[in-house]
Design a protein around this motif. Sequence first.
Motif, PDB file in Angstrom:
ATOM      1  N   GLY A 172       0.839  -1.191   0.000  1.00 19.13           N
ATOM      2  CA  GLY A 172       0.000   0.000   0.000  1.00 19.13           C
ATOM      3  C   GLY A 172       0.871   1.237   0.000  1.00 19.13           C
ATOM      4  O   GLY A 172       1.811   1.355  -0.786  1.00 19.13           O
ATOM      5  N   ALA A 173       0.599   2.149   0.919  1.00 20.88           N
ATOM      6  CA  ALA A 173       1.411   3.364   1.025  1.00 20.88           C
ATOM      7  C   ALA A 173       2.645   3.167   1.897  1.00 20.88           C
ATOM      8  O   ALA A 173       3.532   4.023   1.927  1.00 20.88           O
ATOM      9  N   LEU A 174       2.713   2.035   2.594  1.00 21.23           N
ATOM     10  CA  LEU A 174       3.796   1.781   3.542  1.00 21.23           C
ATOM     11  C   LEU A 174       5.042   1.269   2.827  1.00 21.23           C
ATOM     12  O   LEU A 174       4.975   0.314   2.035  1.00 21.23           O
ATOM     13  N   LYS A 175       6.190   1.886   3.122  1.00 19.93           N
ATOM     14  CA  LYS A 175       7.462   1.501   2.531  1.00 19.93           C
ATOM     15  C   LYS A 175       8.480   1.197   3.623  1.00 19.93           C
ATOM     16  O   LYS A 175       8.590   1.957   4.589  1.00 19.93           O
ATOM     17  N   VAL A 176       9.202   0.113   3.466  1.00 19.78           N
ATOM     18  CA  VAL A 176      10.201  -0.309   4.441  1.00 19.78           C
ATOM     19  C   VAL A 176      11.421  -0.823   3.697  1.00 19.78           C
ATOM     20  O   VAL A 176      11.289  -1.645   2.772  1.00 19.78           O
ATOM     21  N   GLY A 177      12.604  -0.363   4.077  1.00 21.98           N
ATOM     22  CA  GLY A 177      13.824  -0.798   3.420  1.00 21.98           C
ATOM     23  C   GLY A 177      14.915  -1.157   4.408  1.00 21.98           C
ATOM     24  O   GLY A 177      14.832  -0.807   5.597  1.00 21.98           O
ATOM     25  N   ALA A 178      15.923  -1.855   3.923  1.00 22.92           N
ATOM     26  CA  ALA A 178      17.058  -2.256   4.754  1.00 22.92           C
ATOM     27  C   ALA A 178      18.361  -1.998   4.018  1.00 22.92           C
ATOM     28  O   ALA A 178      18.461  -2.219   2.809  1.00 22.92           O
ATOM     29  N   LEU A 179      19.343  -1.520   4.762  1.00 26.07           N
ATOM     30  CA  LEU A 179      20.705  -1.335   4.271  1.00 26.07           C
ATOM     31  C   LEU A 179      21.614  -2.077   5.239  1.00 26.07           C
ATOM     32  O   LEU A 179      21.445  -1.968   6.460  1.00 26.07           O
ATOM     33  N   VAL A 180      22.604  -2.815   4.723  1.00 25.21           N
ATOM     34  CA  VAL A 180      23.393  -3.655   5.618  1.00 25.21           C
ATOM     35  C   VAL A 180      24.807  -3.862   5.104  1.00 25.21           C
ATOM     36  O   VAL A 180      25.043  -4.011   3.904  1.00 25.21           O
TER      37      VAL A 180
END
Length: 319
Positions: A172-180
Amino acid sequence: MNEIGIMEVGGFRVGHAQDVESATGCTVLLCDRMSPAGLDVRGGGPASRESQILSPVAAAEGLNAVLLSGGSAFGLDAAGGVQRYLEERDIGFDTGVAKVPLVSQSCLFDLGVGDKHIRPDGAMAYQACENAGYDAPAQGNAGAGTGCSVGKYRGMARAMKSGFGTFALQAGALKVGALVAVNALGDIYGPDGTQIAGLLNPWRTGLSSTLEELFQDASQAAGLFPGNTTLGVVVTNAKLTKTQLTKIAGMTHNGYARAIRPVHTTADGDSIYALSLGDVPGDVNVVGAMAAQAMERAIIRAVQSSASAYGLIGWQDLQ
């Protein structure tokens, strides 16, 4: 839920700087605005700076930047370069006397890969800030990932090259990311449970299992190779508090556990930051579940994006 580019999360810039010859570097994440943040440290050997301000009971309401760095504890000086960059631009927490940039930093151990006397410093971190932008950051042998390696239970002779990776998801409108930056004692596993990188066999022609060799040594109490630590950052456009983000950082360690085995050992300093960069409504449990999945994929991408270097075999050259 679908994959998006890491920079589509919005609200931040990323910059790398590295000394390729000396096999070390750093990666900075600069927030567009003071952003609520949480931290969860599971490894037994962390090297960090300004971590206490992320405690839910601490007064600080957010961060201006997060710095991931090589150099082990020697690299902790580098955060001063980020502070200098931000101070010159009048960015920081207004104390009434001066604006103090709030910068948290964690370091990984890469001293055994290149020149142990060369570590990230203020000048390198300042350069990373100058390099920061809204374009997708380089993956693999870049920034904090420059000197990263995995599968070090038997020492560097049987380890593999790793590096820096990213992955992001949208529902939906929710965005989640990861950097590692993946610099683990253990091995790396794909989503199907198959080992894809880590401890090499004695002939360096294929993979061995760190867990199997560790269990074989159980009665001998062998010491663990100390040069490790995986460092991650979760970014989301959800509007969340420091307490909620601390929980999300903890949930994201599930991504570490899926992709790295063994993980959270006394020879690792495994740490994860979580940052709220937007104002979209988001449930803690949904964001945490998405973050764990994004982190698992970012770890895999970090390994698969890393080229052979410094005598360490990269994933592509083992296929």
